[in-house]
Scaffold this motif. Sequence first.
Motif, PDB file in Angstrom:
ATOM      1  N   ILE A  57     127.991  42.395 -54.309  1.00 36.95           N
ATOM      2  CA  ILE A  57     127.966  44.144 -54.623  1.00 36.95           C
ATOM      3  C   ILE A  57     126.629  44.364 -54.322  1.00 36.95           C
ATOM      4  O   ILE A  57     126.473  45.479 -53.838  1.00 36.95           O
ATOM      5  N   GLY A  58     125.351  43.864 -54.711  1.00 36.75           N
ATOM      6  CA  GLY A  58     123.849  44.343 -54.756  1.00 36.75           C
ATOM      7  C   GLY A  58     123.756  44.922 -53.092  1.00 36.75           C
ATOM      8  O   GLY A  58     123.063  46.190 -53.062  1.00 36.75           O
ATOM      9  N   GLU A  59     124.509  43.938 -52.471  1.00 42.40           N
ATOM     10  CA  GLU A  59     123.821  44.860 -51.178  1.00 42.40           C
ATOM     11  C   GLU A  59     125.309  45.336 -50.468  1.00 42.40           C
ATOM     12  O   GLU A  59     124.543  46.093 -49.890  1.00 42.40           O
ATOM     13  N   LEU A  60     126.101  45.983 -50.555  1.00 45.05           N
ATOM     14  CA  LEU A  60     126.893  46.677 -50.218  1.00 45.05           C
ATOM     15  C   LEU A  60     127.236  47.915 -50.895  1.00 45.05           C
ATOM     16  O   LEU A  60     128.040  48.768 -50.328  1.00 45.05           O
ATOM     17  N   SER A  61     125.972  47.719 -52.126  1.00 49.46           N
ATOM     18  CA  SER A  61     126.713  49.085 -53.323  1.00 49.46           C
ATOM     19  C   SER A  61     126.711  50.431 -52.441  1.00 49.46           C
ATOM     20  O   SER A  61     127.160  51.329 -52.914  1.00 49.46           O
ATOM     21  N   TYR A  62     125.720  50.478 -51.610  1.00 51.42           N
ATOM     22  CA  TYR A  62     125.077  51.567 -51.290  1.00 51.42           C
ATOM     23  C   TYR A  62     126.610  52.597 -50.208  1.00 51.42           C
ATOM     24  O   TYR A  62     126.321  53.898 -50.151  1.00 51.42           O
ATOM     25  N   GLU A  63     127.567  51.869 -50.276  1.00 53.56           N
ATOM     26  CA  GLU A  63     128.905  52.049 -49.221  1.00 53.56           C
ATOM     27  C   GLU A  63     129.868  52.295 -50.747  1.00 53.56           C
ATOM     28  O   GLU A  63     130.993  52.932 -50.404  1.00 53.56           O
ATOM     29  N   ALA A  64     129.469  52.314 -51.646  1.00 52.00           N
ATOM     30  CA  ALA A  64     130.478  52.535 -53.317  1.00 52.00           C
ATOM     31  C   ALA A  64     130.107  54.015 -53.274  1.00 52.00           C
ATOM     32  O   ALA A  64     129.255  54.508 -53.192  1.00 52.00           O
ATOM     33  N   ASP A  65     130.748  54.711 -53.698  1.00 50.50           N
ATOM     34  CA  ASP A  65     130.867  56.364 -54.582  1.00 50.50           C
ATOM     35  C   ASP A  65     130.656  56.186 -55.176  1.00 50.50           C
ATOM     36  O   ASP A  65     129.737  56.749 -56.484  1.00 50.50           O
ATOM     37  N   ASP A  66     130.795  54.912 -56.672  1.00 52.01           N
ATOM     38  CA  ASP A  66     130.585  54.027 -57.936  1.00 52.01           C
ATOM     39  C   ASP A  66     130.238  53.300 -58.400  1.00 52.01           C
ATOM     40  O   ASP A  66     130.932  52.265 -58.615  1.00 52.01           O
ATOM     41  N   ALA A  67     128.715  52.452 -57.524  1.00 48.77           N
ATOM     42  CA  ALA A  67     128.174  51.405 -57.652  1.00 48.77           C
ATOM     43  C   ALA A  67     128.929  50.671 -59.254  1.00 48.77           C
ATOM     44  O   ALA A  67     128.981  49.319 -59.331  1.00 48.77           O
ATOM     45  N   ASP A  68     128.325  51.528 -60.445  1.00 48.30           N
ATOM     46  CA  ASP A  68     128.393  50.882 -61.221  1.00 48.30           C
ATOM     47  C   ASP A  68     129.911  50.310 -61.740  1.00 48.30           C
ATOM     48  O   ASP A  68     130.150  49.056 -62.240  1.00 48.30           O
TER      49      ASP A  68
END
Length: 220
Positions: A57-68
């Motif tokens: 998730i740390g690697e892909l988090s830039y594609e999330a709207d809400d990484a938390d």
Amino acid sequence: MERIQESATVTLRDQWARLVGEHAEAGAVVESLLARYAEPHRRYHDTDHLRTVLDLIGELSYEADDADAVRLAAWFHDAVYDPARADNEERSARLAERGLREAGVPPALVAETARLVRVTAEHAPGEHDHNAHVLCDADLAILAADRERYEAYTAAVREEYAFVPDEAFRAARAAVLRDLMSLPRLFHTRLGAARYEEAARYNMRAELERLEGSIPRQQS
């Protein structure tokens, strides 16, 4: 070895504290979660799996709207894991709703976390569900592992279902693989699709061929 494992657990606690805080209520929730992931019947869906999903998730988090929200959903997505039941994701989502409320997490974040946990029941997120794309890609990345790691994964899953007779397990596992392979896309993030899609389908086809080759044919 025990010191290495403890160090890894502390790292998970630190990640949780950054998400939720270090107050007593949050601490009680994370200790309960870590105890769940350390349950003796788990061979794949354990603390190592949780750590791997969080790292991805740390690697892909830039594609999330809400990484938390995605990270919190990772913590809870396998929190309830009973191989004899079919409602683990729903029970995990309800645990998230209860535990995060107790930890003082804002209601909107609690609701999104629980929703994401429920998405992992089918791993078929909507086209614009960016948070679910990241979570599902991180959760399914094992399907694209190299041969040795993939075989270790399938062996660990078989151990979790040791109470199921071989023939029944092979049939059920084959059905799971066929369901996954029928999805138009297994991976939805740009990085996940490029890195994992082809390898995952290759691994699953190979496993399915092995499984179906060992299932006795019905006599006509």
